[in-house]
Scaffold this motif. Structure first.
Motif, PDB file in Angstrom:
ATOM      1  N   GLU A   1      56.457  38.687  46.447  1.00 38.74           N
ATOM      2  CA  GLU A   1      55.843  38.678  47.770  1.00 38.74           C
ATOM      3  C   GLU A   1      54.366  39.081  47.711  1.00 38.74           C
ATOM      4  OE1 GLU A   1      57.692  41.241  50.665  1.00 38.74           O
ATOM      5  OE2 GLU A   1      57.582  42.981  49.367  1.00 38.74           O
ATOM      6  N   LEU A   2      53.998  39.948  46.793  1.00 41.66           N
ATOM      7  CA  LEU A   2      52.576  40.303  46.666  1.00 41.66           C
ATOM      8  C   LEU A   2      51.766  39.112  46.156  1.00 41.66           C
ATOM      9  CD1 LEU A   2      52.890  43.946  45.353  1.00 41.66           C
ATOM     10  CD2 LEU A   2      51.923  43.215  47.547  1.00 41.66           C
ATOM     11  N   THR A   3      52.344  38.338  45.252  1.00 39.98           N
ATOM     12  CA  THR A   3      51.671  37.123  44.777  1.00 39.98           C
ATOM     13  C   THR A   3      51.483  36.144  45.929  1.00 39.98           C
ATOM     14  OG1 THR A   3      52.588  37.420  42.574  1.00 39.98           O
ATOM     15  CG2 THR A   3      51.831  35.215  43.140  1.00 39.98           C
ATOM     16  N   GLN A   4      52.526  35.984  46.727  1.00 35.95           N
ATOM     17  CA  GLN A   4      52.445  35.068  47.874  1.00 35.95           C
ATOM     18  C   GLN A   4      51.402  35.555  48.883  1.00 35.95           C
ATOM     19  OE1 GLN A   4      54.235  32.059  48.075  1.00 35.95           O
ATOM     20  NE2 GLN A   4      54.464  32.718  45.959  1.00 35.95           N
ATOM     21  N   LEU A   5      51.412  36.841  49.174  1.00 39.98           N
ATOM     22  CA  LEU A   5      50.449  37.401  50.121  1.00 39.98           C
ATOM     23  C   LEU A   5      49.023  37.186  49.631  1.00 39.98           C
ATOM     24  CD1 LEU A   5      49.533  39.009  52.568  1.00 39.98           C
ATOM     25  CD2 LEU A   5      50.161  41.109  51.330  1.00 39.98           C
ATOM     26  N   ALA A   6      48.783  37.412  48.363  1.00 41.11           N
ATOM     27  CA  ALA A   6      47.434  37.251  47.813  1.00 41.11           C
ATOM     28  C   ALA A   6      46.937  35.812  47.953  1.00 41.11           C
ATOM     29  CB  ALA A   6      47.404  37.678  46.346  1.00 41.11           C
ATOM     30  N   ALA A   7      47.857  34.856  47.990  1.00 37.45           N
ATOM     31  CA  ALA A   7      47.471  33.444  48.072  1.00 37.45           C
ATOM     32  C   ALA A   7      47.234  32.966  49.507  1.00 37.45           C
ATOM     33  CB  ALA A   7      48.547  32.579  47.421  1.00 37.45           C
ATOM     34  N   LEU A   8      47.580  33.780  50.513  1.00 41.49           N
ATOM     35  CA  LEU A   8      47.420  33.343  51.900  1.00 41.49           C
ATOM     36  C   LEU A   8      45.955  33.372  52.331  1.00 41.49           C
ATOM     37  CD1 LEU A   8      50.389  35.135  53.737  1.00 41.49           C
ATOM     38  CD2 LEU A   8      50.301  32.804  52.825  1.00 41.49           C
ATOM     39  N   SER A   9      45.545  32.355  53.046  1.00 39.62           N
ATOM     40  CA  SER A   9      44.189  32.310  53.596  1.00 39.62           C
ATOM     41  C   SER A   9      44.126  33.133  54.880  1.00 39.62           C
ATOM     42  CB  SER A   9      43.802  30.865  53.904  1.00 39.62           C
ATOM     43  OG  SER A   9      44.593  30.374  54.985  1.00 39.62           O
ATOM     44  N   ALA A  10      42.918  33.386  55.344  1.00 39.67           N
ATOM     45  CA  ALA A  10      42.737  34.092  56.618  1.00 39.67           C
ATOM     46  C   ALA A  10      43.405  33.324  57.754  1.00 39.67           C
ATOM     47  CB  ALA A  10      41.252  34.295  56.898  1.00 39.67           C
ATOM     48  N   GLU A  11      43.298  32.024  57.725  1.00 46.21           N
ATOM     49  CA  GLU A  11      43.917  31.194  58.764  1.00 46.21           C
ATOM     50  C   GLU A  11      45.435  31.302  58.717  1.00 46.21           C
ATOM     51  OE1 GLU A  11      41.582  29.959  56.556  1.00 46.21           O
ATOM     52  OE2 GLU A  11      39.915  30.114  57.990  1.00 46.21           O
ATOM     53  N   GLN A  12      46.001  31.300  57.520  1.00 45.89           N
ATOM     54  CA  GLN A  12      47.451  31.416  57.386  1.00 45.89           C
ATOM     55  C   GLN A  12      47.952  32.774  57.880  1.00 45.89           C
ATOM     56  OE1 GLN A  12      47.526  30.358  53.159  1.00 45.89           O
ATOM     57  NE2 GLN A  12      48.996  28.738  53.667  1.00 45.89           N
ATOM     58  N   ARG A  13      47.201  33.830  57.619  1.00 46.06           N
ATOM     59  CA  ARG A  13      47.605  35.168  58.074  1.00 46.06           C
ATOM     60  C   ARG A  13      47.589  35.270  59.594  1.00 46.06           C
ATOM     61  NH1 ARG A  13      44.095  36.386  53.988  1.00 46.06           N
ATOM     62  NH2 ARG A  13      42.588  37.273  55.430  1.00 46.06           N
ATOM     63  N   GLN A  14      46.866  34.379  60.262  1.00 44.85           N
ATOM     64  CA  GLN A  14      46.767  34.414  61.725  1.00 44.85           C
ATOM     65  C   GLN A  14      47.727  33.454  62.427  1.00 44.85           C
ATOM     66  OE1 GLN A  14      42.624  33.666  62.438  1.00 44.85           O
ATOM     67  NE2 GLN A  14      41.995  35.670  61.660  1.00 44.85           N
ATOM     68  N   VAL A  15      48.491  32.692  61.676  1.00 47.09           N
ATOM     69  CA  VAL A  15      49.443  31.751  62.286  1.00 47.09           C
ATOM     70  C   VAL A  15      50.504  32.530  63.055  1.00 47.09           C
ATOM     71  CG1 VAL A  15      51.271  30.076  61.758  1.00 47.09           C
ATOM     72  CG2 VAL A  15      49.044  29.910  60.619  1.00 47.09           C
ATOM     73  N   THR A  16      50.789  32.077  64.263  1.00 48.58           N
ATOM     74  CA  THR A  16      51.797  32.717  65.106  1.00 48.58           C
ATOM     75  C   THR A  16      53.175  32.205  64.753  1.00 48.58           C
ATOM     76  OG1 THR A  16      50.194  32.953  66.904  1.00 48.58           O
ATOM     77  CG2 THR A  16      52.521  33.100  67.493  1.00 48.58           C
ATOM     78  N   LEU A  17      54.138  33.116  64.728  1.00 48.42           N
ATOM     79  CA  LEU A  17      55.525  32.770  64.462  1.00 48.42           C
ATOM     80  C   LEU A  17      56.426  33.633  65.343  1.00 48.42           C
ATOM     81  CD1 LEU A  17      56.335  35.395  62.605  1.00 48.42           C
ATOM     82  CD2 LEU A  17      55.367  34.012  60.785  1.00 48.42           C
ATOM     83  N   ALA A  18      57.664  33.254  65.437  1.00 44.45           N
ATOM     84  CA  ALA A  18      58.638  34.009  66.224  1.00 44.45           C
ATOM     85  C   ALA A  18      59.538  34.778  65.277  1.00 44.45           C
ATOM     86  CB  ALA A  18      59.462  33.071  67.081  1.00 44.45           C
ATOM     87  N   TYR A  19      59.733  36.056  65.573  1.00 40.92           N
ATOM     88  CA  TYR A  19      60.644  36.876  64.783  1.00 40.92           C
ATOM     89  C   TYR A  19      61.263  37.923  65.705  1.00 40.92           C
ATOM     90  CZ  TYR A  19      62.741  39.800  61.296  1.00 40.92           C
ATOM     91  OH  TYR A  19      63.655  40.502  60.563  1.00 40.92           O
ATOM     92  N   GLY A  20      62.577  37.985  65.705  1.00 42.02           N
ATOM     93  CA  GLY A  20      63.272  38.994  66.491  1.00 42.02           C
ATOM     94  C   GLY A  20      62.971  38.934  67.975  1.00 42.02           C
ATOM     95  N   GLY A  21      62.763  37.730  68.485  1.00 35.04           N
ATOM     96  CA  GLY A  21      62.468  37.581  69.901  1.00 35.04           C
ATOM     97  C   GLY A  21      61.032  37.918  70.280  1.00 35.04           C
ATOM     98  N   ARG A  22      60.187  38.096  69.283  1.00 32.53           N
ATOM     99  CA  ARG A  22      58.775  38.414  69.519  1.00 32.53           C
ATOM    100  C   ARG A  22      57.898  37.360  68.872  1.00 32.53           C
ATOM    101  NH1 ARG A  22      57.897  44.303  67.150  1.00 32.53           N
ATOM    102  NH2 ARG A  22      55.792  43.873  67.841  1.00 32.53           N
ATOM    103  N   LEU A  23      56.717  37.181  69.447  1.00 36.57           N
ATOM    104  CA  LEU A  23      55.701  36.348  68.805  1.00 36.57           C
ATOM    105  C   LEU A  23      54.760  37.268  68.048  1.00 36.57           C
ATOM    106  CD1 LEU A  23      54.858  33.731  71.582  1.00 36.57           C
ATOM    107  CD2 LEU A  23      56.287  33.431  69.540  1.00 36.57           C
TER     108      LEU A  23
END
Length: 128
Positions: free
Chosen positions: A76-98
């Motif tokens: 997961e740290l490898t995956q996190l390091a590869a995320l762009s600023a835009e990807q980190r800001q993408v909205t998703l739904a989790y546990g009934g929350r955005l």
């Protein structure tokens, strides 16, 4: 939160020498009580779930099925390091929350440390 700060937050939750999942795992060596085993499995399963939601939102790779908790934390740290600023800001739904991806990663860190503390408390009771 900057990319470096987000990475550091998750890295510390996973590996800090005082308060982390790795430290809790080291306290749980030997005959692991059922509650501790369940907590470790729960941390593993929720981390996989968080990353499944993230990969679904971003179209990136899901965690490989064969990874145990230690390998999953490194993955997961490898995956996190590869995320762009835009990807980190993408909205998703989790546990009934955005949430945005970064918020879900912070939740991942908080959740893991919460349960690591429970494991540490159980381990302390076992040795007292």
């Amino acid at each position: 939160m900057t990319a470096d700060a987000l990475y550091l937050t998750l890295h510390e939750a996973n590996y800090d020498s005082w308060e982390s999942v790795q430290q809790a795992m080291s306290l749980a060596q030997g005959q692991v009580p059922p509650r501790v085993a369940w907590l470790l499995e729960h941390i593993h399963d929720t981390k996989r779930g968080y990353w499944a939601v993230i990969s679904g939102a971003l179209g990136t790779s899901r965690p490989p099925d064969h990874l145990g908790l230690s390998a999953l934390m490194a993955w997961e740290l490898t995956q996190l390091a590869a995320l762009s600023a835009e990807q980190r800001q993408v909205t998703l739904a989790y546990g009934g929350r955005l949430l945005d991806v970064a918020a879900l990663i912070r939740l991942n860190a908080r959740h893991a440390v919460w349960h690591a503390g429970q494991i540490a408390a159980l381990a302390a009771r076992r040795t007292a």
